[in-house]
Scaffold this motif. Sequence first.
Motif, short mmCIF file in Angstrom:
data_model
loop_
_atom_site.label_atom_id
_atom_site.label_comp_id
_atom_site.label_asym_id
_atom_site.label_seq_id
_atom_site.Cartn_x
_atom_site.Cartn_y
_atom_site.Cartn_z
N THR A 129 -4.77 4.57 0.66
CA THR A 129 -4.33 3.24 1.07
C THR A 129 -5.49 2.35 1.50
OG1 THR A 129 -3.84 4.09 3.29
CG2 THR A 129 -2.02 4.00 1.72
N GLN A 158 0.81 -1.21 0.00
CA GLN A 158 0.00 0.00 0.00
C GLN A 158 0.85 1.27 0.00
OE1 GLN A 158 -2.42 0.24 3.56
NE2 GLN A 158 -0.76 -0.54 4.83
N ARG A 159 2.14 1.13 0.26
CA ARG A 159 3.02 2.30 0.20
C ARG A 159 3.20 2.80 -1.22
NH1 ARG A 159 7.80 -0.03 4.23
NH2 ARG A 159 6.49 -0.25 6.10
N GLN A 204 -1.09 8.16 0.38
CA GLN A 204 -1.53 7.79 1.72
C GLN A 204 -3.05 7.88 1.88
OE1 GLN A 204 0.42 9.97 4.83
NE2 GLN A 204 -0.56 8.84 6.48
#
Length: 407
Positions: free
Chosen positions: A203, A195-196, A200
């Motif tokens: 995510t 998810q990085r 952000q």
Amino acid sequence: MTSTPTVVRSEPLTRPASRLPSLTGLRWIAALLVFGYHVGTMRIVAEPDYQAVIDWLFTLGLSGVEFFFILSGFVLVWSARDGDRRRDFWRRRLAKIYPNHLLMWAVVLLTGVWVFADPVNPRAAVENLLLLQAWDPTPGYFYSVNSVSWSLSCELFFYFCLPFALPLVRRARPGVLWAVVIAVPLLIVALWPGQRLVPQESTWWFTQVFPVVRSLEFWMGVAAAELLRRGRWRGPGLTAASVIFVATWVVASQWIRAELWAALLAAAYLLVIAAAADADVRGARTPWRSRPMVWLGEVSFAFYLVHVFVMVTVLRLADRLGVGLPGWWGPLAVVGFLLVNLVLAALLHRWVEMPLTRRLGPPRRPRPATPGGGPVPGDPAGPPGPATTAAPAPEHPREQVAVPERR
């Protein structure tokens, strides 16, 4: 509960028995887990001691959606007919999910406008109507209107893909199918560092809503169904699988990091699904195939679509949303919500889902008569939702379903 020590079949089921009533009954258990999760996250019960019990029981409740995704892939492959036209398959699936969705979409919007004077976001409303909202990472959009219908957006993607993939699944070697079954939990775990790769603010959407990512669970069910269909599935019987699931649930909720919940539960759910299907094929008695359980499973899709809307609407009218009800009023309200939602689900299933599925779907050509078969049941197209941790708090009051923090 009847079980064999291990599910091992030496010969393929060239015409598998299609009726799997135990899987229909298990759908209700999954829907009940999701209901319990939302009872906890909405804080309907204000008494801390009572709320603690709900949290303990249903911390992982939203994984019931994961169960539905796996089950959907399993049942669709199990009941698929070779040579069935793609457009007939797509028409049947739309006829199954769209009547209930369309009615609830209109009811939720009209209630928001007329009762609460809520503003309508045209883009979010149209995306929700067309079941495209799960593709939009904008916060609040994928949980728009009837918030639970995001999972139908995912299911629609699964339905689109399956007719193209099914010929490959039928020709795949058993080793390839086993690789899918084993790889999916590992890929789910890999989503946490993965998810990085996305912004952000997206995510949660990427790991818990994005249809491509959520399809992993669907394909896991697809592979397992094909293995059982060929007589190549190896797994515990229903009793052992159920014990493994309960143990996994307890251990995960108490001692395992949230990042591993979805992977562990995916494996546990699949063992139960495959074992229950095998028990039905053998004609073994199970607690899930009784008439009451099968009926509850049949109305579970409608129950899933109505339950959040009903609870949020009543709590808003009572000015108790996010506050809860004191003392015994909280548990009594939970029981009341369960019964009211069940009655509404039964009406929706009886007067909308069943007649319009028959009317709008194409006629199914009869199978050639072969021993050991029965009519093909409808599959559990339905809920489903985030399986592990939580989403950001929705912006709209009608969508305010609290979720646990990431761990």
